[in-house]
Design a protein around this motif. Structure first.
Motif, mmCIF file in Angstrom:
data_model
loop_
_atom_site.group_PDB
_atom_site.id
_atom_site.type_symbol
_atom_site.label_atom_id
_atom_site.label_comp_id
_atom_site.label_asym_id
_atom_site.label_seq_id
_atom_site.Cartn_x
_atom_site.Cartn_y
_atom_site.Cartn_z
ATOM 1 N N SER A 120 0.845 -1.151 -0.148
ATOM 2 C CA SER A 120 0.060 0.075 0.118
ATOM 3 C C SER A 120 0.798 1.344 -0.205
ATOM 4 O O SER A 120 0.377 2.437 -0.472
ATOM 5 N N THR A 121 1.936 1.305 0.598
ATOM 6 C CA THR A 121 2.720 2.358 0.951
ATOM 7 C C THR A 121 3.388 2.905 -0.419
ATOM 8 O O THR A 121 3.584 3.868 -0.920
ATOM 9 N N VAL A 122 4.097 1.860 -1.132
ATOM 10 C CA VAL A 122 4.992 2.171 -2.439
ATOM 11 C C VAL A 122 4.162 2.626 -3.466
ATOM 12 O O VAL A 122 4.497 3.721 -4.025
ATOM 13 N N PRO A 123 3.146 2.047 -3.859
ATOM 14 C CA PRO A 123 2.163 2.760 -4.901
ATOM 15 C C PRO A 123 1.388 3.871 -4.773
ATOM 16 O O PRO A 123 1.214 4.835 -5.386
ATOM 17 N N GLN A 124 1.271 3.989 -3.379
ATOM 18 C CA GLN A 124 0.463 5.166 -2.665
ATOM 19 C C GLN A 124 1.253 6.552 -3.148
ATOM 20 O O GLN A 124 0.875 7.314 -3.716
ATOM 21 N N LEU A 125 2.587 6.486 -2.545
ATOM 22 C CA LEU A 125 3.325 7.431 -2.401
ATOM 23 C C LEU A 125 3.922 7.692 -3.593
ATOM 24 O O LEU A 125 4.095 8.944 -4.336
ATOM 25 N N SER A 156 -15.790 7.969 4.861
ATOM 26 C CA SER A 156 -15.706 7.191 6.097
ATOM 27 C C SER A 156 -14.933 5.712 5.448
ATOM 28 O O SER A 156 -15.233 5.235 4.505
ATOM 29 N N VAL A 157 -14.123 5.403 6.512
ATOM 30 C CA VAL A 157 -13.504 3.924 6.416
ATOM 31 C C VAL A 157 -14.498 3.018 6.021
ATOM 32 O O VAL A 157 -14.229 1.939 5.226
ATOM 33 N N ALA A 158 -15.440 3.013 6.692
ATOM 34 C CA ALA A 158 -16.600 1.789 6.846
ATOM 35 C C ALA A 158 -17.228 1.771 5.316
ATOM 36 O O ALA A 158 -17.363 0.801 4.718
ATOM 37 N N ALA A 159 -17.670 2.889 4.711
ATOM 38 C CA ALA A 159 -18.314 3.182 3.536
ATOM 39 C C ALA A 159 -17.444 2.990 2.234
ATOM 40 O O ALA A 159 -17.488 1.951 1.575
ATOM 41 N N ALA A 160 -16.182 3.230 2.572
ATOM 42 C CA ALA A 160 -15.042 2.973 1.473
ATOM 43 C C ALA A 160 -14.748 1.341 1.521
ATOM 44 O O ALA A 160 -14.925 0.740 0.227
ATOM 45 N N THR A 161 -14.606 0.812 2.539
ATOM 46 C CA THR A 161 -14.507 -0.819 2.481
ATOM 47 C C THR A 161 -15.436 -1.424 2.177
ATOM 48 O O THR A 161 -15.235 -2.423 1.454
ATOM 49 N N LEU A 162 -16.872 -0.929 2.301
ATOM 50 C CA LEU A 162 -17.883 -1.876 1.880
ATOM 51 C C LEU A 162 -18.201 -1.943 0.551
ATOM 52 O O LEU A 162 -18.431 -2.845 0.004
ATOM 53 N N PHE A 199 -3.754 -7.869 -1.382
ATOM 54 C CA PHE A 199 -3.767 -6.751 -2.454
ATOM 55 C C PHE A 199 -5.051 -5.848 -2.383
ATOM 56 O O PHE A 199 -5.180 -4.691 -2.526
ATOM 57 N N ALA A 200 -6.201 -6.625 -2.227
ATOM 58 C CA ALA A 200 -7.430 -5.908 -2.103
ATOM 59 C C ALA A 200 -7.460 -5.041 -0.966
ATOM 60 O O ALA A 200 -7.995 -3.830 -1.034
ATOM 61 N N VAL A 201 -7.009 -5.381 0.288
ATOM 62 C CA VAL A 201 -6.747 -4.473 1.587
ATOM 63 C C VAL A 201 -5.756 -3.152 1.111
ATOM 64 O O VAL A 201 -6.425 -2.202 1.564
ATOM 65 N N SER A 202 -4.812 -3.512 0.557
ATOM 66 C CA SER A 202 -3.914 -2.422 0.270
ATOM 67 C C SER A 202 -4.636 -1.487 -0.853
ATOM 68 O O SER A 202 -4.485 -0.308 -0.836
ATOM 69 N N ALA A 203 -5.502 -2.032 -1.740
ATOM 70 C CA ALA A 203 -6.209 -1.163 -2.789
ATOM 71 C C ALA A 203 -7.025 -0.306 -1.965
ATOM 72 O O ALA A 203 -7.048 0.814 -2.247
ATOM 73 N N ILE A 204 -7.581 -0.545 -1.040
ATOM 74 C CA ILE A 204 -8.338 0.195 0.035
ATOM 75 C C ILE A 204 -7.511 1.546 0.393
ATOM 76 O O ILE A 204 -8.041 2.846 0.566
ATOM 77 N N VAL A 205 -6.445 0.896 1.027
ATOM 78 C CA VAL A 205 -5.503 2.080 1.739
ATOM 79 C C VAL A 205 -5.102 2.972 0.706
ATOM 80 O O VAL A 205 -4.854 4.184 0.862
ATOM 81 N N ILE A 206 -4.784 2.553 -0.533
ATOM 82 C CA ILE A 206 -4.123 3.262 -1.573
ATOM 83 C C ILE A 206 -5.200 4.299 -1.873
ATOM 84 O O ILE A 206 -4.964 5.619 -2.195
ATOM 85 N N TRP A 207 -6.397 3.888 -2.149
ATOM 86 C CA TRP A 207 -7.332 4.733 -2.506
ATOM 87 C C TRP A 207 -7.795 5.887 -1.503
ATOM 88 O O TRP A 207 -8.074 7.070 -1.907
ATOM 89 N N ARG A 208 -7.607 5.453 -0.391
ATOM 90 C CA ARG A 208 -7.933 6.576 0.634
ATOM 91 C C ARG A 208 -7.040 7.710 0.927
ATOM 92 O O ARG A 208 -7.267 8.774 1.111
ATOM 93 N N TRP A 209 -5.963 7.244 0.803
ATOM 94 C CA TRP A 209 -4.575 8.187 1.313
ATOM 95 C C TRP A 209 -3.712 8.703 0.024
ATOM 96 O O TRP A 209 -2.858 9.377 0.284
ATOM 97 N N GLN A 268 -0.610 0.238 12.166
ATOM 98 C CA GLN A 268 -1.723 0.277 12.940
ATOM 99 C C GLN A 268 -3.049 -0.098 12.137
ATOM 100 O O GLN A 268 -4.163 0.193 12.600
ATOM 101 N N LEU A 269 -2.855 -0.799 11.050
ATOM 102 C CA LEU A 269 -4.084 -0.957 10.182
ATOM 103 C C LEU A 269 -5.039 -1.850 10.790
ATOM 104 O O LEU A 269 -4.583 -2.935 11.440
ATOM 105 N N PHE A 270 -6.264 -1.436 10.869
ATOM 106 C CA PHE A 270 -7.223 -2.166 11.707
ATOM 107 C C PHE A 270 -8.469 -1.940 10.795
ATOM 108 O O PHE A 270 -9.192 -3.254 10.580
ATOM 109 N N GLY A 271 -9.219 -1.015 10.374
ATOM 110 C CA GLY A 271 -10.412 -0.958 10.430
ATOM 111 C C GLY A 271 -10.612 -1.451 8.835
ATOM 112 O O GLY A 271 -11.578 -2.065 8.529
#
Length: 339
Positions: A120-125, A156-162, A199-209, A268-271
């Motif tokens: 998530s960090t490398v593609p995101q930055l 919201s992280v909940a809305a984005a993740t769903l 990869f799917a969880v990382s995609a959520i983080v990339i999209w949000r940040w 600290q990834l949790f939600g």
């Protein structure tokens, strides 16, 4: 006539004396002097102590909701404590920490945290740096694009993740599998695969940040002197060469800052992983394939009810963050010396 003249004429003392003004009367009043002294003293106290009064609520809340929980968690990590009886503590010393060394689920969570953070960090930055470089030029509607890329951060992280759960659905109704079907690729079970779930969880983080970091890079780019770009252009440097040899070196401190902050956030990834499993359990999939340290802490403390063990995991995460901070300090110091 004589008596009238003597009556009308002022006496010698009254004629020679100057009339007393109200200011002179107030200055001679001791009570007024005391009030002025008190006001002066209150003014000095206000100048000296009011800044401390303004910041006192912050420190009180920090102690109540930051320092005290940290210290109490450290104390609980040295005991055997159960969620059903949080006041019954049995001293075990460092046993909760030593058990983590032989706990395969802890190492699995640590490995997943590292891989998801890397994915998530490398593609995101990298994407944030590219977007900031594009927005740094004069574009029509640049303000609209700057607000638009920040929209995922405000979601919201909940809305984005769903939404991403629906996109990565294991059936053909999922948007990703539907797109893969158009090019002849079989449907992927995103949630139950090791790398696919991460990869799917990382995609959520990339999209949000990504947009958030892009604005940080954009602010740093706008602080770069234009003389550097003009000198590089006069030397025949192309846009890509200017980006490599002018923009990137000038952004080193900012890039380091975003790397450290993103790394701390990934640890600290949790939600996102919890909601990606649709909140069923904190195991991070059927085979713990995307369980992070945050999920493992939550599982031990609130599902297995081992508060002492979960406290040890929390302090282990804290020590990891301290290590990341020390690495950041060393790298920042070397960058300042080389500059």
């Amino acid at each position: 006539m004589t008596s009238d003249a003597s009556t009308a004429a002022p006496s010698q003392g009254e004629e020679g004396a100057a009339p007393r003004t109200k200011a002179a009367t107030r200055a001679a009043d001791p009570a007024d002097e005391r009030r002025r002294a008190r006001r002066s003293r209150r003014y000095r106290w206000d100048i000296k102590w009011s800044p401390y009064a303004f910041i006192t609520p912050f420190f009180l809340f920090s102690v109540a909701f930051g320092l005290f929980p940290l210290l109490y968690t450290g104390w609980a990590s040295l005991h055997r404590v159960e969620l059903g009886a949080p006041t019954d503590m049995e001293w075990v010393g460092l046993r909760n920490f030593s058990r983590l060394w032989d706990d395969e689920f802890f190492w699995n969570a640590l490995r997943n945290t590292f891989t998801i953070g890397l994915l998530s960090t490398v593609p995101q930055l990298a994407m944030a740096l590219g977007l900031a470089h594009l927005l740094n030029y004069r574009l029509r509607g640049s303000m609209f694009f700057r607000v638009a890329i920040l929209t995922p951060y405000a979601t919201s992280v909940a809305a984005a993740t769903l939404v991403f759960v629906l996109m990565f659905s294991r059936t053909d109704h999922g948007l990703i599998n539907w797109g893969l079907g158009l090019i002849g690729v079989d449907a992927v079970d995103w949630q139950n695969g090791d790398w696919t779930a991460q990869f799917a969880v990382s995609a959520i983080v990339i999209w949000r940040w990504t947009g958030y970091n892009a604005l940080i890079y954009l602010a740093a780019m706008q602080a770069i002197p234009h003389d550097l770009y003009e000198s590089a252009a006069l030397d025949g440097a192309s846009r890509w060469q200017q980006f490599r040899h002018v923009t990137i070196p000038s952004l080193r401190p900012t890039i380091l800052f975003t790397c450290v902050v993103s790394t701390i956030g990934a640890s600290q990834l949790f939600g996102e992983p919890l909601l990606f499993s649709q909140g069923a359990s904190p195991t991070g999939g059927s085979d713990h394939q995307f369980q992070t340290l945050g999920l493992y802490l939550y599982e031990q403390g609130w599902f297995n009810q081992h508060l002492g063990r979960s406290s040890a995991i929390a302090w282990t995460m804290f020590l990891i963050l301290v290590l990341i901070g020390l690495v950041n300090w060393v790298i920042s110091r070397r960058i300042r010396k080389s500059a």
